[in-house]
Scaffold this motif. Sequence first.
Motif, PDB file in Angstrom:
ATOM      1  N   PRO B 358      15.002  -2.942  -7.985  1.00  0.00           N
ATOM      2  CA  PRO B 358      14.336  -2.470  -9.377  1.00  0.00           C
ATOM      3  C   PRO B 358      13.325  -1.353  -8.925  1.00  0.00           C
ATOM      4  O   PRO B 358      12.536  -1.398  -7.848  1.00  0.00           O
ATOM      5  CB  PRO B 358      13.420  -3.845  -9.621  1.00  0.00           C
ATOM      6  N   PRO B 359      12.704  -0.789  -9.663  1.00  0.00           N
ATOM      7  CA  PRO B 359      11.782   0.558  -9.608  1.00  0.00           C
ATOM      8  C   PRO B 359      10.397   0.131  -8.964  1.00  0.00           C
ATOM      9  O   PRO B 359      10.174   0.620  -8.162  1.00  0.00           O
ATOM     10  CB  PRO B 359      11.603   1.247 -11.010  1.00  0.00           C
ATOM     11  N   TYR B 360      10.064  -1.000  -9.715  1.00  0.00           N
ATOM     12  CA  TYR B 360       8.765  -1.632  -8.830  1.00  0.00           C
ATOM     13  C   TYR B 360       9.019  -1.693  -7.337  1.00  0.00           C
ATOM     14  O   TYR B 360       7.846  -1.606  -6.664  1.00  0.00           O
ATOM     15  CB  TYR B 360       8.074  -2.806  -9.584  1.00  0.00           C
ATOM     16  N   ALA B 361      10.164  -2.179  -6.727  1.00  0.00           N
ATOM     17  CA  ALA B 361      10.104  -2.552  -5.375  1.00  0.00           C
ATOM     18  C   ALA B 361      10.520  -1.147  -4.655  1.00  0.00           C
ATOM     19  O   ALA B 361      10.018  -0.929  -3.517  1.00  0.00           O
ATOM     20  CB  ALA B 361      11.592  -3.679  -5.201  1.00  0.00           C
ATOM     21  N   ARG B 362      11.399  -0.336  -5.238  1.00  0.00           N
ATOM     22  CA  ARG B 362      11.692   1.084  -4.504  1.00  0.00           C
ATOM     23  C   ARG B 362      10.242   1.826  -4.527  1.00  0.00           C
ATOM     24  O   ARG B 362       9.920   2.443  -3.360  1.00  0.00           O
ATOM     25  CB  ARG B 362      12.653   1.587  -5.165  1.00  0.00           C
ATOM     26  N   ARG B 363       9.617   1.963  -5.581  1.00  0.00           N
ATOM     27  CA  ARG B 363       8.527   2.675  -5.797  1.00  0.00           C
ATOM     28  C   ARG B 363       7.353   2.186  -4.742  1.00  0.00           C
ATOM     29  O   ARG B 363       6.690   2.849  -4.083  1.00  0.00           O
ATOM     30  CB  ARG B 363       8.061   2.927  -6.943  1.00  0.00           C
ATOM     31  N   GLY B 364       7.263   0.754  -5.165  1.00  0.00           N
ATOM     32  CA  GLY B 364       6.127  -0.230  -4.349  1.00  0.00           C
ATOM     33  C   GLY B 364       6.454  -0.015  -2.958  1.00  0.00           C
ATOM     34  O   GLY B 364       5.402   0.164  -2.019  1.00  0.00           O
ATOM     35  N   GLY B 365       7.578  -0.073  -2.579  1.00  0.00           N
ATOM     36  CA  GLY B 365       7.981  -0.404  -1.137  1.00  0.00           C
ATOM     37  C   GLY B 365       7.499   0.979  -0.427  1.00  0.00           C
ATOM     38  O   GLY B 365       6.991   1.149   0.739  1.00  0.00           O
ATOM     39  N   GLU B 366       7.910   2.144  -1.115  1.00  0.00           N
ATOM     40  CA  GLU B 366       7.483   3.586  -0.814  1.00  0.00           C
ATOM     41  C   GLU B 366       5.778   3.601  -0.352  1.00  0.00           C
ATOM     42  O   GLU B 366       5.359   4.110   0.679  1.00  0.00           O
ATOM     43  CB  GLU B 366       8.046   4.573  -1.551  1.00  0.00           C
ATOM     44  N   LEU B 367       5.218   3.212  -1.505  1.00  0.00           N
ATOM     45  CA  LEU B 367       3.814   3.196  -1.340  1.00  0.00           C
ATOM     46  C   LEU B 367       3.301   2.239  -0.087  1.00  0.00           C
ATOM     47  O   LEU B 367       2.252   2.669   0.517  1.00  0.00           O
ATOM     48  CB  LEU B 367       3.034   2.572  -2.688  1.00  0.00           C
ATOM     49  N   VAL B 368       3.823   0.962  -0.173  1.00  0.00           N
ATOM     50  CA  VAL B 368       3.381  -0.079   1.010  1.00  0.00           C
ATOM     51  C   VAL B 368       3.486   0.642   2.152  1.00  0.00           C
ATOM     52  O   VAL B 368       2.851   0.473   3.124  1.00  0.00           O
ATOM     53  CB  VAL B 368       4.016  -1.159   0.784  1.00  0.00           C
ATOM     54  N   ALA B 369       4.628   1.246   2.566  1.00  0.00           N
ATOM     55  CA  ALA B 369       5.040   1.923   3.764  1.00  0.00           C
ATOM     56  C   ALA B 369       4.013   3.123   4.149  1.00  0.00           C
ATOM     57  O   ALA B 369       3.575   3.015   5.137  1.00  0.00           O
ATOM     58  CB  ALA B 369       6.540   2.408   3.920  1.00  0.00           C
ATOM     59  N   ALA B 370       3.553   3.725   2.954  1.00  0.00           N
ATOM     60  CA  ALA B 370       2.565   4.866   3.336  1.00  0.00           C
ATOM     61  C   ALA B 370       1.201   4.031   3.786  1.00  0.00           C
ATOM     62  O   ALA B 370       0.530   4.723   4.571  1.00  0.00           O
ATOM     63  CB  ALA B 370       2.584   5.645   2.106  1.00  0.00           C
ATOM     64  N   LEU B 371       0.864   2.923   3.071  1.00  0.00           N
ATOM     65  CA  LEU B 371      -0.306   2.451   3.124  1.00  0.00           C
ATOM     66  C   LEU B 371      -0.376   1.700   4.593  1.00  0.00           C
ATOM     67  O   LEU B 371      -1.461   1.966   5.449  1.00  0.00           O
ATOM     68  CB  LEU B 371      -0.714   1.295   2.204  1.00  0.00           C
ATOM     69  N   LEU B 372       0.585   1.136   5.088  1.00  0.00           N
ATOM     70  CA  LEU B 372       0.703   0.351   6.442  1.00  0.00           C
ATOM     71  C   LEU B 372       0.821   1.299   7.374  1.00  0.00           C
ATOM     72  O   LEU B 372       0.461   1.244   8.711  1.00  0.00           O
ATOM     73  CB  LEU B 372       1.974  -0.605   6.472  1.00  0.00           C
ATOM     74  N   ALA B 373       1.542   2.597   7.316  1.00  0.00           N
ATOM     75  CA  ALA B 373       1.404   3.740   8.142  1.00  0.00           C
ATOM     76  C   ALA B 373       0.121   3.971   8.670  1.00  0.00           C
ATOM     77  O   ALA B 373      -0.207   4.397   9.629  1.00  0.00           O
ATOM     78  CB  ALA B 373       2.209   4.916   7.643  1.00  0.00           C
ATOM     79  N   GLU B 374      -1.021   3.943   7.745  1.00  0.00           N
ATOM     80  CA  GLU B 374      -2.276   4.231   8.005  1.00  0.00           C
ATOM     81  C   GLU B 374      -3.010   3.489   9.000  1.00  0.00           C
ATOM     82  O   GLU B 374      -3.925   3.785   9.604  1.00  0.00           O
ATOM     83  CB  GLU B 374      -3.158   4.543   6.680  1.00  0.00           C
ATOM     84  N   VAL B 375      -2.400   2.333   9.245  1.00  0.00           N
ATOM     85  CA  VAL B 375      -2.982   1.412  10.358  1.00  0.00           C
ATOM     86  C   VAL B 375      -1.968   1.275  11.392  1.00  0.00           C
ATOM     87  O   VAL B 375      -2.139   0.420  12.337  1.00  0.00           O
ATOM     88  CB  VAL B 375      -3.416  -0.023   9.845  1.00  0.00           C
ATOM     89  N   GLY B 376      -0.968   1.985  11.494  1.00  0.00           N
ATOM     90  CA  GLY B 376      -0.220   2.007  12.664  1.00  0.00           C
ATOM     91  C   GLY B 376       1.233   1.269  12.432  1.00  0.00           C
ATOM     92  O   GLY B 376       1.887   0.941  13.353  1.00  0.00           O
ATOM     93  N   ILE B 377       1.456   0.607  11.260  1.00  0.00           N
ATOM     94  CA  ILE B 377       2.480  -0.110  11.297  1.00  0.00           C
ATOM     95  C   ILE B 377       3.535   0.558  10.567  1.00  0.00           C
ATOM     96  O   ILE B 377       3.695   1.066   9.271  1.00  0.00           O
ATOM     97  CB  ILE B 377       2.312  -1.530  10.099  1.00  0.00           C
TER      98      ILE B 377
END
Lengths: 275, 498
Positions: B358-377
């Motif tokens: 689902p788009p909420y998962a694909r798009r949301g996942g991309e954003l979650v990855a970008a947000l977590l990348a900022e703390v080193g995950i």
Amino acid sequence: MRRRLPWSFWLGLALVGLLLAVALLSLLWTPFPVGQVRVVARLRPPGGANWLGTDHFGRDVLSLLMVGARNSLAVAAAAVGLGAALGVPLGLAAAALGRWGDELVARLGDLVFAFPAVLSAILLTAVLGAGAVNVVLALGLFNAAVLARVTRGAALAVWRREFVRAALALGRGPLSVTLVHVLPNVLGVVVVQTTVLFAVAIVNEAALSYLGLGVQPPNPSWGKMLGDAQTHLFTAPLQAVFPGLAIALSVLGLTLLGDGLRDWLDPRHRSSGLL
Amino acid sequence: MMMNRARSFAVATGVFALALVGGAAAWAQARTDLVIGMSLEPPHLDPTAGAAAAIKEVTYANLFESLVRVDSSGALVPGLAEGWTVADDGKTYRFTLRPNAKFHDGAPGDAAAVKFSLDRARGAESVNGQKGYFASIASVETPDPRSVVVTLSRPDGLFLFHMAAGDAAIVSPTSAATNKQKPIGTGPFTFDRWAAGDRVVLTRNPEYDGPKPALERVSFRFISDAAAQIASLKAGDVDAFVQFNAFEALPEFRNDPKFAVTVGTTEGETLLSTNNARKPFDDVRVRRAMAHAIDRKTLIDGVLYGNGVPIGSHFPPHRAGYVDLTGLYPYDPAKAKALLAEAGYPNGFDATLRLPPPPYARRGGELVAALLAEVGIRLTIEPMEWASWLDKVFKGKDYDLTMIAHTEPLDIDVYARDSYYFNYRSAAFVRLEEELNRTQDPAARNALYGQQQRLLADDAVNGFLFMLPAVTVQNAKISGLWVNRPIQANDVTGVTWK
């Protein structure tokens, strides 16, 4: 007299050079950090700090395009490299062995050609999972089949020529003849075919990323950018224009370069003066 | 504008005036057909044999009826049973069935069919998608053809609620085996045809013993591609698209008077589901760090274009018993980094995020990855098809992180399950769940739900992100479509055209 290279070759070279330069530059510098998300600043039109605007997450389009160029080139280069590493030796072997060896390589090629490259890539990514590595594998196998067939054809023609027969009569083995006489004479055809395959690989990688099967986010890819732009077509049509242009110009550049190289390298075209 | 011009022309030429009147008369007659767009096609049409929401979204209340029914507000109303009583011990339920209920093939919709359906759903060979709903049933008796007495082995506060689910649809012993391809229920619509990959068509059941729906013919069309969904609405190929998830297109539809856009609530708690058994997610400090690193506002704006409500635990804000815990882990990347360092990951870590379609998962996942990348995950995203997601992540529990909306109503009880894919084990939570099952008093139940929510939030079991909105884009002339989605359903029995 050596023919002058056509203007289209130089245009192709310029486009490919630009593509390479942008890809290399992206290793050192992009206008913005490429993954940086700023939802409040999304879908900005070109101009201001973001020269080409921002995408639906507020990421800088130019930065995405630059790193996308690198990913596109890397996947295409790997796919073509894999194809050449497998296909050229197979083609040479087929021509040298004849009979069952030739038959085997030809039938393996038929097997690969039975499906369009994109379709078999979709099939492979469905089984092995999406991602750049599997795309390289899928496109590489297709390229190997193409290059094996092209190399075999060119090599067979060389094998029939007098100097090869002379070398054989002097007691040279098939391996030695292949390396010393056949390979140098088919190299031109292989190089031309490689530039064509490179262009095809860029398009196919974009197609697979568009479908969500290729390079995965957060790594940017032109095809993914096009896919994301699709639902914004009515509200922010420029989202589709920039990655579309990038793909089109890269393919144009590579095709013109390939055409020019063929004119220059292909002995038959050179002597007959065609094209 | 066009009408005015046409009218003035008609004054001059009576022939045109007549034609116009004829046309207006044809328009005055309200349409009785409806085409509903859905993203997913059901794998088959037997709601008692699979968890896929799309099955119920075609069949619930339209084709099949359960004993009890959930209405558009989420309240329990009579279904096949016109009434029921609960004994004081909370273990005996007596249902009285409608007198003239009939299956579409003429078989009686009587107590025997109910007993057959419930026994089938809880039996050893049951393939019911929610077999747990029937686990508390000890026996089903049929004192007369219109009465069913269900005895439970233990009080079950959610029993009626579960009997209202699509999974508890009453089927006939004569047709149960073939419902997957040729569904036969007791509902106000009968199955007409299913063009695989395209649509399911239902027609009005002339024999229905209850109030007849206004629509004569309802088609459910399946369009998975977001751009094609937008186009199908614009072209008028579908009259309404339910669970529309190309949120970026909503402003356009809102500005067009031909369309009406409604945004309602669903039961879909959208989670960054976390494998609590796997390193480093077995450390609560890591899970809390992630909670501090994810900015829900960015997610809701970026993925849902603002059409969503944040959650702080596994409970929808529109339900009684909700406790607002969204402030427990405010967005604070510095604190997230500190917690990670404390847990032994000063430089972050790598993990894989497996995403369903689902788009909420694909798009949301991309954003979650970008947000977590900022703390080193650093997350590697692996997109998956439904089948392999269900197989590997949901059943196989082979994942680090995934993103998914849990759309079953009141499903906080899944955290008490031993074998659920979160791999969360908490004796305290199980104790609360057992107490909840013994409790009938609504106020006491809500207090227990509150304690459960707090416990889950304290343990930061999953990333609690937002409630998935129920967005419907429809022709402005339609009324009666559900705004909220209290249950997996597209109940069209009350839909009319203006």
